[in-house]
Design a protein around this motif. Structure first.
Motif, PDB file in Angstrom:
ATOM      1  N   PHE A   1       1.307 -18.940  22.321  1.00 24.55           N
ATOM      2  CA  PHE A   1       0.802 -17.893  23.197  1.00 24.55           C
ATOM      3  C   PHE A   1       1.368 -18.035  24.601  1.00 24.55           C
TER       4      PHE A   1
ATOM      5  N   ARG B   1       4.048 -14.526  19.077  1.00 24.07           N
ATOM      6  CA  ARG B   1       2.938 -14.198  18.187  1.00 24.07           C
ATOM      7  C   ARG B   1       2.978 -15.161  17.008  1.00 24.07           C
TER       8      ARG B   1
ATOM      9  N   PHE C   1       7.596 -12.048  22.006  1.00 22.32           N
ATOM     10  CA  PHE C   1       6.659 -11.411  21.080  1.00 22.32           C
ATOM     11  C   PHE C   1       7.111 -11.491  19.621  1.00 22.32           C
TER      12      PHE C   1
ATOM     13  N   ILE D   1       7.348 -13.256  15.896  1.00 20.87           N
ATOM     14  CA  ILE D   1       6.315 -13.898  15.094  1.00 20.87           C
ATOM     15  C   ILE D   1       6.810 -15.247  14.593  1.00 20.87           C
TER      16      ILE D   1
ATOM     17  N   GLN E   1      -1.375 -12.733  15.215  1.00 24.34           N
ATOM     18  CA  GLN E   1      -2.177 -12.975  16.405  1.00 24.34           C
ATOM     19  C   GLN E   1      -1.270 -13.315  17.571  1.00 24.34           C
ATOM     20  N   GLY E   2      -1.803 -13.248  18.767  1.00 22.98           N
ATOM     21  CA  GLY E   2      -1.041 -13.624  19.941  1.00 22.98           C
ATOM     22  C   GLY E   2      -0.901 -12.462  20.904  1.00 22.98           C
TER      23      GLY E   2
ATOM     24  N   THR F   1       0.350  -9.246  22.999  1.00 26.66           N
ATOM     25  CA  THR F   1       0.927  -7.956  22.569  1.00 26.66           C
ATOM     26  C   THR F   1       1.633  -7.292  23.719  1.00 26.66           C
TER      27      THR F   1
END
Length: 78
Positions: free
Chosen positions: A21, A26, A55, A57, A75-76, A78
């Motif tokens: 994060f 993400r 951003f 993954i 998650q994380g 945006t």
């Protein structure tokens, strides 16, 4: 500007997610069964040091004797 993926293998879930994060990455958590697993990260993709866009993954595997559990949603930041 590309982000270098950090090493999260060996970290617990909270620490790994916080590290990702903090770099605007993400993540998806995978929770397979492993009798000797203790919930710390054992695998990640992409590999540490890979350069990815912000951003992106990162998939992290946390084996535990309570698995298999469903993967987390992305998650994380945006």
């Amino acid at each position: 500007m590309a982000v270098a993926v950090p090493m999260v293998v060996g970290l617990g879930r909270a620490a790994a997610e916080a590290k990702l994060f903090s770099l605007n990455l993400r993540h998806i958590g995978k929770f397979p069964f492993a009798a000797a697993g203790d919930g710390t990260a054992t695998m990640q993709s992409p590999t540490p040091g890979a350069l990815v866009p912000p951003f992106s993954i990162v998939t992290v595997t946390y084996p535990a004797p309570l698995g298999p559990l469903d993967d987390t949603a992305v998650q994380g930041p945006t």
